[in-house]
Design a protein around this motif. Sequence first.
Motif, PDB file in Angstrom:
ATOM      1  N   SER A  70      -4.459   6.994   5.391  1.00 34.80           N
ATOM      2  CA  SER A  70      -3.569   5.874   5.032  1.00 34.80           C
ATOM      3  C   SER A  70      -3.859   4.662   5.918  1.00 34.80           C
ATOM      4  N   GLU A 112      -2.906   0.678  -4.009  1.00 32.87           N
ATOM      5  CA  GLU A 112      -2.534  -0.699  -3.659  1.00 32.87           C
ATOM      6  C   GLU A 112      -1.893  -1.309  -4.897  1.00 32.87           C
ATOM      7  N   ILE A 132       0.891  -1.170   0.000  1.00 30.54           N
ATOM      8  CA  ILE A 132       0.000   0.000   0.000  1.00 30.54           C
ATOM      9  C   ILE A 132       0.929   1.219   0.000  1.00 30.54           C
ATOM     10  N   ALA A 176      -3.787  -4.752   5.320  1.00 31.77           N
ATOM     11  CA  ALA A 176      -2.333  -4.548   5.286  1.00 31.77           C
ATOM     12  C   ALA A 176      -1.877  -3.986   6.627  1.00 31.77           C
ATOM     13  N   SER A 177      -0.613  -4.234   6.983  1.00 27.05           N
ATOM     14  CA  SER A 177      -0.113  -3.745   8.269  1.00 27.05           C
ATOM     15  C   SER A 177       0.938  -2.658   8.084  1.00 27.05           C
ATOM     16  N   CYS A 178       1.150  -2.273   6.839  1.00 30.31           N
ATOM     17  CA  CYS A 178       2.262  -1.364   6.561  1.00 30.31           C
ATOM     18  C   CYS A 178       1.917  -0.460   5.371  1.00 30.31           C
ATOM     19  N   VAL A 179       2.371   0.781   5.433  1.00 30.72           N
ATOM     20  CA  VAL A 179       2.158   1.731   4.327  1.00 30.72           C
ATOM     21  C   VAL A 179       3.518   2.301   3.914  1.00 30.72           C
ATOM     22  N   ILE A 214      -0.258   0.427  12.530  1.00 28.64           N
ATOM     23  CA  ILE A 214       0.060   0.338  11.103  1.00 28.64           C
ATOM     24  C   ILE A 214       1.425   0.989  10.938  1.00 28.64           C
ATOM     25  N   ALA A 237      -5.132   1.100   4.623  1.00 30.29           N
ATOM     26  CA  ALA A 237      -4.384  -0.136   4.908  1.00 30.29           C
ATOM     27  C   ALA A 237      -5.296  -1.154   5.594  1.00 30.29           C
TER      28      ALA A 237
END
Length: 269
Positions: A211, A112, A100, A220-223, A248, A215
Amino acid sequence: MIIGIDIGSTTTKAVAGEGGFIVKTVKTKASDAVTSATGALGKIIIESNLSISCVEKIIITGAGGVMINNEIFGITTHKIDEITAIGLGGMYLSKRDKVIISNIGTGTSIIEASKEKITHLGGTGIGGGTIIGLSKELLHTTTFEHILSMADIGDLTNVDLLIEDISDSGISFLNKKSTASNFGKMLDTAKREDVALGIVNMVYQVIGMISVFAAKSRDASCVLVTGNGSRNLIGQKILREISELYKIEFEFPADAEYATAIGAALSES
Ligand SMILES: Nc1ncnc2c1ncn2[C@@H]1O[C@H](COP(=O)(O)OP(=O)(O)OP(=O)(O)O)[C@@H](O)[C@H]1O
Ligand SMILES: [Mg+2]
């Protein structure tokens, strides 16, 4: 060699790609797209000690890309849409096949990207342009470094209404120092430095929160943070605070401001 040029709303970035890797990056700023693109190309060739005959192809992207419709100095130019370029550039910088990306430029877009598909999840008009615009009116400066050096010594408690102003304890998972309302306190005695920090804080809190929601909506756990806005140290600190509250992670890769140009350069390799 393939040159990727990203003609952004504020700055133009160009990178040289060779065999799927980025070998050189440059930045320029000009008032029109053609001058930006030709200037960036010239700069990258001269700084790399190359001749123009080494350039096989130029791939253009970014908001100003629509203005370039012909060859540049006899070299074929192709175009790639900005969202795809950010997605490809983000995957290259993150070294992951799925990511992401929050691209903080003049405005902000969230994408994404995976090997199979690149999707524009959304974004916000809040971005670097908001910092410059509000600073022009409220601080009477548009020099980015000056705005940041003021913000560096600013006191947010004179500008923002914090949770501690309205409650004796934290609220839910928010701690006492969390913002309850950006500019919601705005003391008459607030200094320019405090206002500078209030502006930067508001912009990065908004970007951080959208953001986080993007996520979470995609599991998702990360940007990955790209664009010129990725390099702002005060902004990074604000995003890290959000990271702790919402679990995150934000990543700030090297060459983040070149992500879009990198994606363009690598799009046909
Ligand atoms: N040294 C700098 N010079 C100019 N702008 C800077 C600088 N450092 C940070 N910025 C911020 O970065 C923003 C521009 O970022 P970037 O170059 O990534 O955007 P862009 O690609 O031109 O815009 P967009 O992608 O939204 O079309 C400016 O609005 C400004 O707030
Ligand atoms: Mg951009």
